[in-house]
Design a protein around this motif. Structure first.
Motif, PDB file in Angstrom:
ATOM      1  N   ASP A  58       0.785  -1.288  -0.025  1.00 22.56           N
ATOM      2  CA  ASP A  58       0.153  -0.080   0.126  1.00 22.56           C
ATOM      3  C   ASP A  58       0.575   0.959  -0.309  1.00 22.56           C
ATOM      4  O   ASP A  58       2.050   1.485   0.412  1.00 22.56           O
ATOM      5  N   PRO A  59       0.473   2.564  -0.152  1.00 24.53           N
ATOM      6  CA  PRO A  59       1.092   3.771  -0.717  1.00 24.53           C
ATOM      7  C   PRO A  59       1.901   4.013   0.666  1.00 24.53           C
ATOM      8  O   PRO A  59       2.664   4.712   0.586  1.00 24.53           O
ATOM      9  N   ALA A  71      -2.553  -4.006  -9.535  1.00 23.24           N
ATOM     10  CA  ALA A  71      -1.567  -4.085 -10.162  1.00 23.24           C
ATOM     11  C   ALA A  71      -1.125  -1.982 -10.894  1.00 23.24           C
ATOM     12  O   ALA A  71      -0.682  -1.708 -10.249  1.00 23.24           O
ATOM     13  N   PRO A  72      -2.804  -1.549 -10.862  1.00 23.60           N
ATOM     14  CA  PRO A  72      -2.698   0.253 -11.043  1.00 23.60           C
ATOM     15  C   PRO A  72      -2.400   0.616  -9.904  1.00 23.60           C
ATOM     16  O   PRO A  72      -2.035   1.887  -9.642  1.00 23.60           O
ATOM     17  N   MET A  73      -2.727   0.142  -9.534  1.00 18.29           N
ATOM     18  CA  MET A  73      -2.728   0.858  -8.161  1.00 18.29           C
ATOM     19  C   MET A  73      -1.565   0.764  -7.204  1.00 18.29           C
ATOM     20  O   MET A  73      -0.655   2.349  -7.342  1.00 18.29           O
ATOM     21  N   GLY A  95       0.866   3.044  -9.549  1.00 16.80           N
ATOM     22  CA  GLY A  95       0.811   4.965  -8.969  1.00 16.80           C
ATOM     23  C   GLY A  95       0.827   5.182  -8.147  1.00 16.80           C
ATOM     24  O   GLY A  95       1.898   6.220  -7.913  1.00 16.80           O
ATOM     25  N   ALA A  96       0.763   4.303  -6.851  1.00 14.36           N
ATOM     26  CA  ALA A  96       1.654   5.042  -5.556  1.00 14.36           C
ATOM     27  C   ALA A  96       3.080   4.889  -5.135  1.00 14.36           C
ATOM     28  O   ALA A  96       3.775   6.087  -5.706  1.00 14.36           O
ATOM     29  N   LEU A  97       3.914   3.749  -6.382  1.00  9.68           N
ATOM     30  CA  LEU A  97       5.074   4.103  -6.658  1.00  9.68           C
ATOM     31  C   LEU A  97       5.768   5.151  -7.247  1.00  9.68           C
ATOM     32  O   LEU A  97       6.886   6.069  -7.247  1.00  9.68           O
ATOM     33  N   SER A  98       5.061   5.742  -8.503  1.00  9.93           N
ATOM     34  CA  SER A  98       5.175   7.125  -9.339  1.00  9.93           C
ATOM     35  C   SER A  98       5.073   7.849  -8.669  1.00  9.93           C
ATOM     36  O   SER A  98       6.392   8.586  -8.696  1.00  9.93           O
ATOM     37  N   GLN A  99       4.515   8.053  -7.713  1.00  8.67           N
ATOM     38  CA  GLN A  99       4.461   9.171  -6.589  1.00  8.67           C
ATOM     39  C   GLN A  99       5.422   9.371  -5.445  1.00  8.67           C
ATOM     40  O   GLN A  99       6.118  10.451  -5.252  1.00  8.67           O
ATOM     41  N   LEU A 100       6.604   8.179  -5.832  1.00  6.96           N
ATOM     42  CA  LEU A 100       7.250   8.468  -4.807  1.00  6.96           C
ATOM     43  C   LEU A 100       8.693   8.156  -5.455  1.00  6.96           C
ATOM     44  O   LEU A 100      10.115   8.769  -5.084  1.00  6.96           O
TER      45      LEU A 100
END
Length: 294
Positions: free
Chosen positions: A180-181, A215-217, A220-225
């Protein structure tokens, strides 16, 4: 979560089998049951399978077999280790069998590998029945901690050059808090500026629940970091539908570039085709569009 079951003890002349039920049902002939018990957290079995050798099975799901484990362990560890110019401190979340630590220890620059495994019985049983993996815990550079990986990051200071997430299947209840994020942010905070994060992503094509949400979640979460979030697909004979994938993430260095001065060439991984491992990533990212078309 995929389920699996051992058949009852066979009568004379009958064959003991293990069946793993996921998007497909795979049935394996069992030569011997080396260990089979329920710890306080999960069901653990170590089986000797016909054609596949010893296998670690958690909650009815095959984690790896002797015959094809190198696909998984090399794909998780070496792209991240080879993309880092000088990996010294490595953190493994999960990895109670010792296979990921074994691969990380191949690099002479590595000074410490910290392994945080939530279930101590996995370590104990693998030490007893799978020393070819678990003997890595005897290396003086390894620090083994039995505990929750998320809690460890919340409570510990310090940073790592490479963090490797070797948890259960992302759909397994025991592993959900590692995908999770909030947990990914903890990982990013504990990485050096040149640090690499690597994790496995389960099967991205055939499992509707995973394809439709996780998978999209995760991406997306990793792309924010992280500036770089790159996907590696991998063949794996004993995983559902024979298809698996990983992500390698970095805040500053492109993981597709080899920088480590100590090249490792394994049974599957080879620095000569390091960049090629990432080549099919565009297909992985289009998988959401395939949902419901077949």
């Amino acid at each position: 979560m995929a389920q699996g079951a051992l058949a009852e003890e066979p009568f004379e002349g009958m064959t003991l089998t293990f069946a793993e039920e996921s998007t497909i049902t795979a049935v394996y002939q069992v030569r011997r049951v080396l260990a089979h018990e329920r710890s306080s957290l999960q069901e653990i079995a170590i089986l000797e399978l016909e054609n596949w050798g010893k296998a670690l099975v958690l909650d009815g799901v095959i984690q790896f077999t002797q015959r094809d484990e190198f696909f998984y362990h090399e794909s998780l560890v070496h792209p991240a280790m080879m993309a880092h110019p000088n990996p010294r401190r490595v953190l493994v979340i999960g990895g109670g069998d010792g296979g990921v630590a074994r691969e990380a220890l191949r690099y002479p620059t590595v000074e410490e590998v910290t392994v945080v495994e939530v279930d101590g019985r996995v370590v104990e049983l693998c030490r007893q029945h799978m020393p070819e993996f678990a003997s890595s815990f005897d290396d003086p550079r390894v620090r083994l901690i039995i505990g929750n990986g998320r809690s460890f990051l919340e409570e510990q200071a310090g940073s790592y050059d490479v963090i490797l997430l070797d948890s259960n299947d992302p759909l397994a209840e025991l592993a959900r808090r590692l995908f999770d994020p909030v947990f990914f942010r903890l990982c990013a905070e504990h990485l050096t500026d040149e640090g690499m994060l690597a994790l496995h992503l389960s099967e991205s094509l055939f499992r509707e629940g995973y394809l439709g949400y996780e998978a999209p979640m995760v991406r997306g979460a990793l792309s924010q970091l992280f500036r770089y979030v790159e996907t590696i697909p991998m063949p794996y004979s004993t995983y559902p539908c024979n298809w698996w994938s990983f992500m390698v993430c970095s805040k500053g260095l492109d993981p597709r570039v080899v920088r480590n001065p100590h090249p490792f060439r394994g049974r599957y991984y080879d620095p000569a085709y390091h960049a090629w491992l990432f080549a099919p990533a565009a297909f992985i990212e289009r998988l959401e569009m395939l949902k419901g078309t077949f």
